[in-house]
Design an enzyme around this catalytic site. Structure first.
Site: not given
Lengths: 225, 208
Positions: B108, B111-113
């Protein structure tokens, strides 16, 4: 123009420091607290996932870069709580009004945590515009990769894909448009597609001619070719 | 409107991150906006109950049952919901299969999906600037840093999780695993193999 979080393709970050699989989920106790406080505040219902992502992205580039992961979370949460009127600046300085908050009745209770986490927050919706593209079709990602509705607003079109040609891989359904939802402009659901791009159409020095990158992109991020 | 702040309210809290969290938690608790017992419940869930062992069970079953695998690859959501692997950050799942011709890897960049119901909270490296920046541009160099060598002729397909769809990689089943039970197979499925930065372990291989 993009923001500091949009770092796909950036040079200069050095090696990826992997961790053993058995490492603790939370390296520090406060990481766990930061995650839990953020999820619990989300349950107050004063914002959505797009708003909270945008709050992290709006940290100043200096803060975004120097803050660790959960520092970004907790700092953006404090900003959002004040911006949405849940807390005041005085509250953050310990000088706010005492007593229960008007939203206290909405606070997430321990007995409801499992159900709330299991329920999740699906992003697919009925209705919205009909799909314009079909699998295999060539498309171009919008350029510039800016939010078309709000200057400096939230978007999920990374800069590295802007203007690049790709091919529709699949239709995921009709999903809430973050560019609208993050700004209180409504969910504005649109068809969402997985779009594959040849690495060589994204990078001047792609590693291998057969490599590809797939991005999930909303219909309004794309134009037909 | 984006509301860019020249003076972000967070600066009113203590600068040390642990103290910053503690201060905000105290303020919110005093106002009844958060329940400390609920925080403990959330932490316990992601520390102890939801993690890559969930994804490993799904992979082991897909290796064992061709019909399950076909259903999983065609439309993962109902299959995973039947197993109870639905929830926050896993509402829309797609499972992508590694083959000798194609290696899949998930990132991702924005962000940090990450698929929480199947893999839990992402490891630090997945959220790092280096991984987010480099996985899309030079996945093979990143794979090499993870010690992964791909079969000759394998193309790399990197999935950048830019929406609410979450991706799980179905790694290739290692050789020499005929006749193993699902539990034995699940023990070979590493977290990194389901992100695409690793391969499943060979039988007898020591844990990394």
């Amino acid at each position: 123009m993009t923001r500091v979080h949009d770092m796909g393709g950036r040079f200069g970050d050095g090696p990826v420091k992997s961790e053993a699989e058995g490492a603790p989920v939370f390296a520090e106790d406060w990481h766990a607290r930061a995650l839990a406080v953020t999820l619990a505040c989300g349950a107050l219902g004063q914002w959505n996932i797009d708003t909270s992502r945008h709050a992290r992205e709006r940290l100043s580039p200096k803060d975004y870069t120097r803050f660790s992961y959960y520092e970004k979370w907790i700092s953006a949460l404090a900003d959002l709580l004040v911006e949405k009127g849940v807390l005041t600046r005085d509250d953050l300085q310990g000088k706010g009004a005492a007593g229960l908050h008007a939203l206290a009745e909405r606070a997430l209770k321990a007995e409801n945590v499992a159900a709330a986490l299991a329920k999740g927050g699906p992003a697919d919706r009925e209705g919205g515009p009909a799909p314009l593209f079909t699998p295999g079709q060539a498309v171009r990602a919008r350029i510039p990769a800016d939010n078309a509705l709000v200057d400096g607003g939230h978007t999920r079109l990374p800069q590295y894909a802007a203007g690049a040609q790709g091919y529709i891989l699949r239709l995921h359904g009709t999903h809430v448009l973050p560019d609208s939802s993050a700004h209180g402009l409504g969910e504005a659901p649109e068809p969402l597609y997985a779009v594959r791009f040849h690495a060589s159409s994204l990078w001047a020095h792609a590693e291998h001619p057969e490599d590809e990158v797939v991005l999930d992109l909303w219909q309004s991020y794309l134009e037909p070719l | 409107m984006p509301h860019d702040h020249s003076d972000h309210p967070h600066a009113l809290l203590p600068p040390d991150p642990a103290l910053r969290v503690k201060a905000l938690e105290t303020i919110l608790t005093e106002k009844g906006l958060i329940d400390p017992a609920a925080l403990e419940e959330i932490i316990d869930t992601y520390q102890n109950r939801i993690g890559p062992q969930n994804g490993a069970r799904v992979v082991a079953r897909a290796w064992s049952e061709p019909e399950f695998k076909a259903a999983l690859l065609a439309d993962a959501d109902p299959v995973l919901a039947d197993l109870g692997y639905y929830g926050r950050q896993g509402e829309h799942m797609v499972v992508v299969e590694n083959t000798p011709q194609q290696h899949n890897m998930v990132v991702c960049t924005l962000c940090s999906c990450y698929p929480w119901p199947l893999l839990g909270i992402p490891p630090g490296w997945y959220k790092s600037d280096a991984y987010r920046a480099r996985a899309v541009r030079e996945p093979r160099k990143v794979l090499a840093e993870f010690g992964v060598t791909l079969p000759d002729g394998a193309a790399v397909r990197v999935w950048d999780s830019t929406a609410e769809v979450r991706y799980l990689v179905l790694p290739m089943r290692p050789g020499g695993t005929e006749g193993l039970s699902e539990d034995e197979l699940a023990a070979l499925v590493t977290r990194d193999s389901m992100i695409g930065t690793g391969l499943a372990k060979m039988p007898g291989e020591l844990p990394s």
